[in-house]
Structures are given as structure tokens and as C-alpha cells.
Write an enzyme that holds these catalytic residues in place. Structure first.
Site, PDB file in Angstrom:
ATOM      1  N   ALA A 160       0.820  -1.212   0.000  1.00  0.00           N
ATOM      2  CA  ALA A 160       0.000   0.000   0.000  1.00  0.00           C
ATOM      3  C   ALA A 160       0.857   1.267   0.000  1.00  0.00           C
ATOM      4  O   ALA A 160       0.449   2.299  -0.522  1.00  0.00           O
ATOM      5  CB  ALA A 160      -0.940  -0.004   1.199  1.00  0.00           C
ATOM      6  N   THR A 161       2.052   1.190   0.576  1.00  0.00           N
ATOM      7  CA  THR A 161       2.928   2.369   0.576  1.00  0.00           C
ATOM      8  C   THR A 161       3.232   2.785  -0.857  1.00  0.00           C
ATOM      9  O   THR A 161       3.135   3.962  -1.219  1.00  0.00           O
ATOM     10  CB  THR A 161       4.228   2.060   1.351  1.00  0.00           C
ATOM     11  OG1 THR A 161       3.873   1.774   2.713  1.00  0.00           O
ATOM     12  CG2 THR A 161       5.207   3.222   1.306  1.00  0.00           C
ATOM     13  N   GLY A 199      -1.850  -6.652   0.981  1.00  0.00           N
ATOM     14  CA  GLY A 199      -1.997  -8.086   1.218  1.00  0.00           C
ATOM     15  C   GLY A 199      -1.824  -8.526   2.663  1.00  0.00           C
ATOM     16  O   GLY A 199      -2.606  -9.317   3.189  1.00  0.00           O
ATOM     17  N   THR A 214       9.508  -7.456 -12.825  1.00  0.00           N
ATOM     18  CA  THR A 214       8.924  -8.796 -12.870  1.00  0.00           C
ATOM     19  C   THR A 214       7.972  -8.985 -11.700  1.00  0.00           C
ATOM     20  O   THR A 214       8.326  -8.705 -10.556  1.00  0.00           O
ATOM     21  CB  THR A 214      10.050  -9.855 -12.826  1.00  0.00           C
ATOM     22  OG1 THR A 214      10.929  -9.597 -13.910  1.00  0.00           O
ATOM     23  CG2 THR A 214       9.488 -11.269 -12.926  1.00  0.00           C
ATOM     24  N   CYS A 239       3.601   1.743  12.732  1.00  0.00           N
ATOM     25  CA  CYS A 239       4.388   2.607  11.850  1.00  0.00           C
ATOM     26  C   CYS A 239       5.011   3.777  12.595  1.00  0.00           C
ATOM     27  O   CYS A 239       6.031   4.300  12.188  1.00  0.00           O
ATOM     28  CB  CYS A 239       3.532   3.124  10.719  1.00  0.00           C
ATOM     29  SG  CYS A 239       2.793   1.790   9.807  1.00  0.00           S
TER      30      CYS A 239
HETATM   31  N1  PMP Z   1      -2.281   2.541   4.885  1.00  0.00           N
HETATM   32  C1  PMP Z   1      -2.748   2.119   6.066  1.00  0.00           C
HETATM   33  C2  PMP Z   1      -4.043   2.670   6.603  1.00  0.00           C
HETATM   34  C3  PMP Z   1      -2.045   1.163   6.800  1.00  0.00           C
HETATM   35  O1  PMP Z   1      -2.505   0.755   7.997  1.00  0.00           O
HETATM   36  C4  PMP Z   1      -0.827   0.663   6.272  1.00  0.00           C
HETATM   37  C5  PMP Z   1      -0.006  -0.371   7.031  1.00  0.00           C
HETATM   38  N2  PMP Z   1       0.369   0.022   8.320  1.00  0.00           N
HETATM   39  C6  PMP Z   1      -0.377   1.140   5.037  1.00  0.00           C
HETATM   40  C7  PMP Z   1      -1.137   2.076   4.364  1.00  0.00           C
HETATM   41  C8  PMP Z   1       0.912   0.658   4.416  1.00  0.00           C
HETATM   42  O2  PMP Z   1       0.756  -0.639   3.905  1.00  0.00           O
HETATM   43  P1  PMP Z   1       1.997  -1.519   3.426  1.00  0.00           P
HETATM   44  O3  PMP Z   1       2.574  -2.122   4.663  1.00  0.00           O
HETATM   45  O4  PMP Z   1       1.377  -2.543   2.516  1.00  0.00           O
HETATM   46  O5  PMP Z   1       2.943  -0.638   2.694  1.00  0.00           O
END
Ligand code: PMP
Length: 379
Positions: free
Chosen positions: A70-71, A202, A239, A326
């Protein structure tokens, strides 16, 4: 017995995910771009996973792009939108409680590229006011973003209402939703929330770390951050990590059908947790939004710093988080944005339950908190 109550940080991969990852390593280990059979099998794995994520978000599989998480999706979305849509328009409207993977790139754009950023503060209960958000968006706004479920407090944001207003009045403004903590927990139909971009990860849904996906609505042009071999229809070169992608698809396929049963169970477990917490007069519950996810509960233990309590709970084999994984011990910007006093923000604990959490595990947590308070509170 260990009691894992940190599912918002990451989840334990489910058996179908692990088995798909394994099969892709020992059998379907081809490169999806190769023209021979092993390549085609690997490609099929990726496309099957794409269909699974698309089905969960109720969208066309062609709108799904796999990334490293997601980052990467959040960075790609905002930098890409700035590049394509931020030439004439200069304003970004965003909730003040976004995850750093969105908040930091936005801060960068503000500081280095001169964009105007309006951050919409939540109320004390963690909800963003629809009116505040809607009235901040204007003709000059090219990007509006609001997360679906906040990762620290579990508050659910009025994304549908806000985005439908934006799309009706300012159709050119890109609407972006970080749905990481809502995906596979509450139903998300891409069309229903009026988001041009939806981001999921994921490892929050019992797949493996290092894979995420973004839905980008047809017609929205988000240039790639990674260029090269043109994989993912040119939207994300490199890839494909077939094992991780296939594991993601397998987890979604396996767990999606039981989403509402899991949700009902989570509600029961959280009601039980809140009842137990209400009996501890030194505990203040910070997750107080009317509309909130039953999977996340944030509370403060008067007079005991988060990390101290967290490590005490660890000695009792109970695993929780301080604020969010985080922020790694740094003061939570989300709790501060909520107006929670430092004294409480410094002693915040986030409990995030999972599909298998039991009442017995909640009892273990409560006992450990009581014991911790007894030992650690200044007499
Ligand atoms: N957005 C939110 C709301 C999250 O809680 C997180 C994970 N802490 C992320 C983004 C980042 O996801 P990823 O670990 O897949 O980069």
C-alpha cells in the site's frame, strides 16, 4: 499460548495463501513474461489473483494493478496525480489522519513543489466532518483523499458521502481512498464509494508482506513510478512477484465469503472488550467514533507510557501496539489530531483483533493490563 492482538500491523498468513506462495516457488516459478508454458502458468496465477481482488472490490480486473504494498500505491497515486493533474490546479484536500505512506508524499509535494494542502481535522471522536471536507474542495483541487478506516482508532470515515459530492460538483478532481484497514472487513464496492483510486494491502488480510493492489478507475491517468519492462500494462514495471500476488489472491478468495460472519464475531469480541475495559477506572477508551470498525480499539492506561505497558504485556505473551506500528514509539500524530491530551496519547495502546480472536484471549489481555497497572503505576 501467545495472544496476538496486533492484526492492524500485520496478520498471520492463512493456509491457502501460504500454500499458493509455496506452489509458485516450487512449481509455477516461471516469469509471467516468458512465452513458454511455465511463463503462461505464472501469468495465469497473476491473472487469477487479479480477478479475486477485482471481485472483492466489485470492479473490472483490468482496473487492478499489483505493487509492492500500500505504501507504493499511495505514493504512486499522489505523485502520479500531481504529475498529470497538478499542472493547472494546485490544491490537495486530505484528512489530517492519513497513514504516513500518504501524508509524507503529500508533505513533500507541499514543501518542494508548492502545492497548497488543506488537512481536514477530525472531531474528538475521530470522525472527519463531511461538511468541513466538502467545503474545502474547490475548482482548484485536483486530489482529494480520505481513508476508509483509520489504522489507529478504527474510526470509519464518510468517504462515500464526501466523494459523491466531489464527483458531482468537481468531476475532474481525483478521489483517492486508502482502504487498507477496511478491505475484507467491511464491504467496498468501488463504484459505490465514488473513488477513482482505492488502495489495499496483502499482509493486512492474511496474505504475505510485500504485495498490494490499487484500483484505478478507467479513464484516470496515473503515470507509473517504475518504468522498464512494461509489466502490469505499463503501469508498474518489474517482474511480478508471482508468489506474493498469488498468495494475496488466494487469501482474498478464501476469506471473502466469510467477511460478514467474521465482522459479527468481531463486534461481539469488541463489545466484550469494551465492557471489561469500562470496569477499569484508570483506562480511557479513545476509539469512540459512532461509526467505527470492530477490529481496532485504542485506549490509554493512565500514567503508564505506551511502550512500558506494551513490553509488560509482552512478558505475559500478549502482543499489542502503541498507537500504530508505523509510528514506532513516536508520538501519534493521529491521536494528537484528535485533540487527545499528551498525557493520554503517551499511554495509548492499540488492540487490533483478528478473525480468530476469542473471549478467552480478551480475558488474558485484561488480566495482563490489570497486573501491569498494579506493578507499574506510581503509587
Ligand atoms: N495505509 C494504512 C491505513 C495502513 O494501515 C498501512 C499499514 N500500516 C499502510 C497504508 C501501508 O501498507 P503496506 O505495509 O502494505 O505498505
Amino acid at each position: 499460548m501467545s495472544v496476538y492482538l496486533d492484526n492492524a500491523a500485520t496478520t498471520r498468513p492463512c493456509e491457502p495463501a501460504v500454500s499458493a506462495v509455496f506452489q509458485c516457488m516450487v512449481e509455477d516459478y516461471g516469469n509471467p513474461s516468458s512465452l513458454h508454458k511455465l511463463g503462461l502458468n505464472a501469468e495465469q496465477r497473476v491473472e487469477d489473483a487479479r480477478k479475486a481482488i477485482a471481485a472483492a472490490l466489485v470492479c473490472d480486473p483490468q482496473c487492478i494493478t499489483f505493487t509492492s504494498g500500500a505504501t507504493e500505491c499511495n505514493n504512486t497515486a499522489v505523485f502520479g496525480a500531481a504529475q498529470n493533474y497538478g499542472k493547472r490546479k494546485k490544491k490537495i484536500v486530505v484528512s489530517a489522519i492519513e497513514h504516513p505512506s500518504l501524508a509524507e508524499p503529500i508533505k513533500y509535494l507541499e514543501e518542494k513543489s508548492g502545492f497548497e494542502v488543506v488537512r481536514i481535522k477530525p472531531s474528538r471522536n475521530g470522525e472527519i466532518s463531511e461538511e468541513d471536507f466538502m467545503s474545502a474542495v474547490d475548482e482548484d483541487t485536483f486530489f482529494a483523499s480520505c481513508m476508509l478506516v483509520n489504522n489507529e482508532t478504527g474510526s470509519i470515515q464518510p468517504v462515500r458521502k464526501v466523494f459523491s459530492y466531489i464527483k458531482r460538483n468537481f468531476p475532474e478532481c481525483i478521489t483517492h481512498c486508502d482502504a487498507v484497514q477496511g478491505f475484507m472487513k467491511i464491504p467496498i464496492r468501488s463504484a459505490d464509494i465514488f473513488a477513482d483510486i482505492i488502495v489495499v494491502s496483502g499482509h493486512k488480510v492474511h496474505a504475505v508482506k510485500g504485495v498490494g493492489a490499487m484500483f484505478v478507475k478507467k479513464g484516470i491517468r496515473i503515470p507509473p513510478m517504475l518504468m522498464g519492462g512494461g509489466q502490469e500494462r505499463g503501469k508498474r514495471s518489474g517482474t511480478e512477484s508471482v508468489p506474493l500476488i498469488s498468495g494475496f489472491g488466494a487469501a482474498v478468495r478464501a476469506l471473502m465469503p466469510t467477511m460478514s460472519v467474521a465482522h459479527e464475531n468481531a463486534e461481539k469480541i469488541t463489545a466484550y472488550l469494551l465492557k471489561k475495559l469500562s470496569r477499569l477506572d484508570y483506562v480511557t477508551v479513545n476509539s469512540i467514533a459512532e461509526n467505527r470498525s470492530p477490529y481496532i480499539t485504542n485506549f490509554s492506561v493512565e500514567g503508564i507510557r505506551s511502550e512500558i505497558m506494551l513490553h509488560f504485556l509482552e512478558t505475559q505473551n500478549v502482543y499489542v501496539s502503541s498507537g500504530s506500528a508505523c509510528s514506532k514509539g513516536a508520538h501519534s500524530s493521529v491521536l494528537t489530531a484528535l485533540g487527545i491530551p499528551d498525557r493520554l496519547a503517551d499511554s495509548a495502546i492499540r488492540v487490533s483483533i483478528g478473525r480468530t480472536t476469542t473471549m478467552g484471549e480478551i480475558d488474558a489481555l485484561i488480566n495482563a493490563v490489570q497486573e501491569g497497572y498494579g506493578k507499574l503505576a506510581k503509587k
